[in-house]
Write a protein that holds these residues in place. Structure first.
Motif, PDB file in Angstrom:
ATOM      1  N   UNK A 134       0.724  -0.774  -0.072  1.00  0.00           N
ATOM      2  CA  UNK A 134       0.675  -0.020  -0.140  1.00  0.00           C
ATOM      3  C   UNK A 134       0.481   1.369   0.278  1.00  0.00           C
ATOM      4  N   UNK A 135       1.935   1.246  -0.908  1.00  0.00           N
ATOM      5  CA  UNK A 135       2.784   2.163  -1.028  1.00  0.00           C
ATOM      6  C   UNK A 135       2.792   2.696  -2.382  1.00  0.00           C
ATOM      7  N   UNK A 136       2.254   4.299  -2.689  1.00  0.00           N
ATOM      8  CA  UNK A 136       1.937   4.601  -4.288  1.00  0.00           C
ATOM      9  C   UNK A 136       2.793   5.760  -4.356  1.00  0.00           C
ATOM     10  N   UNK A 137       3.232   5.908  -5.645  1.00  0.00           N
ATOM     11  CA  UNK A 137       4.122   6.538  -5.626  1.00  0.00           C
ATOM     12  C   UNK A 137       3.402   7.922  -6.269  1.00  0.00           C
ATOM     13  N   UNK A 138       3.754   8.807  -6.867  1.00  0.00           N
ATOM     14  CA  UNK A 138       3.093   9.850  -7.645  1.00  0.00           C
ATOM     15  C   UNK A 138       3.112   9.577  -8.877  1.00  0.00           C
ATOM     16  N   UNK A 139       3.846   9.013  -9.745  1.00  0.00           N
ATOM     17  CA  UNK A 139       3.762   8.614 -10.935  1.00  0.00           C
ATOM     18  C   UNK A 139       3.311   7.823 -11.292  1.00  0.00           C
ATOM     19  N   UNK A 140       2.072   6.921 -10.066  1.00  0.00           N
ATOM     20  CA  UNK A 140       1.050   5.773 -10.255  1.00  0.00           C
ATOM     21  C   UNK A 140      -0.009   6.199 -10.446  1.00  0.00           C
ATOM     22  N   UNK A 141      -0.510   7.834 -10.267  1.00  0.00           N
ATOM     23  CA  UNK A 141      -1.516   8.728 -10.953  1.00  0.00           C
ATOM     24  C   UNK A 141      -1.998   7.961  -9.468  1.00  0.00           C
ATOM     25  N   UNK A 142      -2.245   8.794  -8.350  1.00  0.00           N
ATOM     26  CA  UNK A 142      -2.361   8.371  -6.692  1.00  0.00           C
ATOM     27  C   UNK A 142      -4.096   8.735  -6.849  1.00  0.00           C
ATOM     28  N   UNK A 143      -5.190   8.183  -6.029  1.00  0.00           N
ATOM     29  CA  UNK A 143      -6.519   8.559  -6.493  1.00  0.00           C
ATOM     30  C   UNK A 143      -6.761   8.908  -4.498  1.00  0.00           C
ATOM     31  N   UNK A 144      -7.718   9.573  -4.732  1.00  0.00           N
ATOM     32  CA  UNK A 144      -8.761   9.409  -2.978  1.00  0.00           C
ATOM     33  C   UNK A 144      -9.524  10.769  -2.682  1.00  0.00           C
ATOM     34  N   UNK A 162       7.024  13.270  -0.643  1.00  0.00           N
ATOM     35  CA  UNK A 162       5.379  13.648  -0.008  1.00  0.00           C
ATOM     36  C   UNK A 162       4.339  12.761  -0.411  1.00  0.00           C
ATOM     37  N   UNK A 163       4.265  12.023  -2.085  1.00  0.00           N
ATOM     38  CA  UNK A 163       3.757  10.533  -2.151  1.00  0.00           C
ATOM     39  C   UNK A 163       3.747   9.611  -1.549  1.00  0.00           C
ATOM     40  N   UNK A 164       5.447   9.298  -0.916  1.00  0.00           N
ATOM     41  CA  UNK A 164       5.351   7.942   0.055  1.00  0.00           C
ATOM     42  C   UNK A 164       4.739   8.228   1.934  1.00  0.00           C
ATOM     43  N   UNK A 165       4.975   9.459   2.200  1.00  0.00           N
ATOM     44  CA  UNK A 165       4.360  10.579   3.522  1.00  0.00           C
ATOM     45  C   UNK A 165       2.802   9.979   3.021  1.00  0.00           C
ATOM     46  N   UNK A 166       2.345  10.520   2.377  1.00  0.00           N
ATOM     47  CA  UNK A 166       0.694  10.631   2.340  1.00  0.00           C
ATOM     48  C   UNK A 166       0.073   9.214   2.035  1.00  0.00           C
ATOM     49  N   UNK A 167       0.743   7.838   1.391  1.00  0.00           N
ATOM     50  CA  UNK A 167       0.209   6.739   1.024  1.00  0.00           C
ATOM     51  C   UNK A 167       0.379   5.470   2.460  1.00  0.00           C
ATOM     52  N   UNK A 168       1.984   6.645   3.635  1.00  0.00           N
ATOM     53  CA  UNK A 168       2.129   5.704   4.514  1.00  0.00           C
ATOM     54  C   UNK A 168       0.486   6.100   5.582  1.00  0.00           C
ATOM     55  N   UNK A 169       0.615   7.362   5.424  1.00  0.00           N
ATOM     56  CA  UNK A 169       0.041   7.650   6.128  1.00  0.00           C
ATOM     57  C   UNK A 169      -1.947   6.921   5.633  1.00  0.00           C
ATOM     58  N   UNK A 170      -2.447   7.693   4.970  1.00  0.00           N
ATOM     59  CA  UNK A 170      -3.495   6.681   3.989  1.00  0.00           C
ATOM     60  C   UNK A 170      -4.010   5.384   4.666  1.00  0.00           C
ATOM     61  N   UNK A 171      -2.698   4.833   4.097  1.00  0.00           N
ATOM     62  CA  UNK A 171      -2.751   2.389   4.339  1.00  0.00           C
ATOM     63  C   UNK A 171      -2.873   2.785   6.121  1.00  0.00           C
ATOM     64  N   UNK A 172      -2.721   3.273   6.917  1.00  0.00           N
ATOM     65  CA  UNK A 172      -2.907   2.696   8.558  1.00  0.00           C
ATOM     66  C   UNK A 172      -4.810   2.769   8.822  1.00  0.00           C
ATOM     67  N   UNK A 173      -5.510   3.724   7.762  1.00  0.00           N
ATOM     68  CA  UNK A 173      -6.927   4.196   8.267  1.00  0.00           C
ATOM     69  C   UNK A 173      -7.134   3.288   7.093  1.00  0.00           C
ATOM     70  N   UNK A 174      -7.278   3.512   6.065  1.00  0.00           N
ATOM     71  CA  UNK A 174      -8.426   3.421   5.155  1.00  0.00           C
ATOM     72  C   UNK A 174      -7.658   2.634   3.679  1.00  0.00           C
TER      73      UNK A 174
END
Length: 230
Positions: A134-144, A162-174
Motif C-alpha cells: 500500500x505504498x504508492x508513488x506520484x507517478x502511479x496516479x494516486x487517487x483519493x 510527499x507521495x510516500x508520506x501520504x500513502x503511508x498515512x492513508x494505508x494505516x486508516x483506509x
C-alpha cells in the motif's frame, strides 16, 4: 455534465509535456482538469491558457502545488497526475467503481513509455509494492476521496517523498485498491541519469527517508544529482 473526478497536475516548466497531456485528458468525460503551477518560466502557462483547465499558482514544491490544486477541486474524488504521464480513460470508471465498493484511495497500474525488460521489471515491482505494501508513488496516479484527503491534511509540506508520506498515512486508516487501468509514466529521469544509477539513487533516497533523514537534505541531494545528470 456532472464532474466526478478532479485531475490535478503539478507543473514547473513542462512545456514539452503539456500539449500531449492536455489533449489526451480532454477526451475524458466527467472530469475537471486543474493545473497547479509552481512558477514556470517557459511556455507552460501559455499552453494551459488554450485549454479548458483551472489554474492554481504559487511557490514551487510538488506537495504544496497538489494541495493548492485540491482546494480548487469541485469533484468528490481527486486524482493526482504527473505532467509527463498518460492515463487510460478506463481508469476514471474503475476508480468510481472502487469507491462504490468501499475503497477510499489507491492508484493506477503503472507502465513506462519504454517497454524494454528493464522498465517492465521496474513497473512490475512498483505495482507489486503498491498492491502488497500500500505504498504508492506520484507517478502511479494516486487517487483519493476528497473529504478524506482534506481531513488528513493533504500532502505534507516536505520537499521530497510527499507521495510516500501520504500513502503511508492513508494505508494505516483506509482501504486502498490498485485499479487495473494504466498510467504510462515517462522514463526521462532514467534516460537523463542512466538506468542503474538513477534506480540506485532513488532507492537510497527512499531508504534514508524511511530511516528518518531530513527530507530537506534529501531534496538538496536530489536536486544536486539531477543538475549533474543533465
Amino acid at each position: 455534465m456532472l464532474t466526478k473526478i478532479s485531475v490535478i497536475v503539478p507543473v514547473l516548466n513542462e512545456e514539452e509535456c503539456l500539449p500531449e497531456l492536455l489533449n489526451s485528458l480532454q477526451r475524458f468525460s466527467g472530469i475537471e482538469i486543474i493545473i497547479s503551477d509552481g512558477g514556470s518560466s517557459d511556455r507552460s502557462l501559455e499552453i494551459c491558457s488554450r485549454h479548458p483547465v483551472k489554474m492554481a499558482t504559487g511557490s514551487a514544491g510538488r506537495g504544496m502545488q497538489l494541495n493548492r490544486g485540491a482546494q480548487l477541486a469541485t469533484a468528490p474524488i481527486l486524482l493526482f497526475l504527473h505532467a509527463d504521464s498518460q492515463l487510460e480513460t478506463i481508469v476514471v470508471e474503475q476508480v468510481l467503481e472502487a469507491i462504490e465498493k468501499g475503497y477510499h484511495w489507491g492508484c493506477a497500474t503503472m507502465d513506462f513509455d519504454e517497454r524494454t525488460p528493464f522498465y517492465r521489471v521496474l513497473a512490475f515491482f512498483s505495482n507489486l509494492r503498491a498492491r502488497c505494501w500500500k505504498s504508492c508513488y506520484g507517478d502511479q496516479a494516486i487517487w483519493c476521496r476528497k473529504d478524506i484527503f482534506l481531513n488528513t491534511g493533504g500532502f505534507p509540506d516536505i520537499p521530497l517523498m510527499e507521495d510516500l508520506a501520504l500513502s503511508h498515512h492513508l494505508r494505516s486508516k483506509y482501504p486502498s485498491q490498485v485499479v487495473s487501468g494504466r498510467v504510462t509514466s515517462s522514463a526521462r529521469r532514467f534516460r537523463a541519469g542512466g538506468l542503474w544509477a538513477t534506480l540506485i539513487k532513488m532507492q537510497v533516497l527512499k531508504m534514508l527517508y524511511l530511516l528518518g533523514a531530513n527530507p530537506k537534505r534529501l531534496a538538496d541531494y536530489y536536486q544536486q544529482w539531477w543538475r549533474v545528470s543533465l
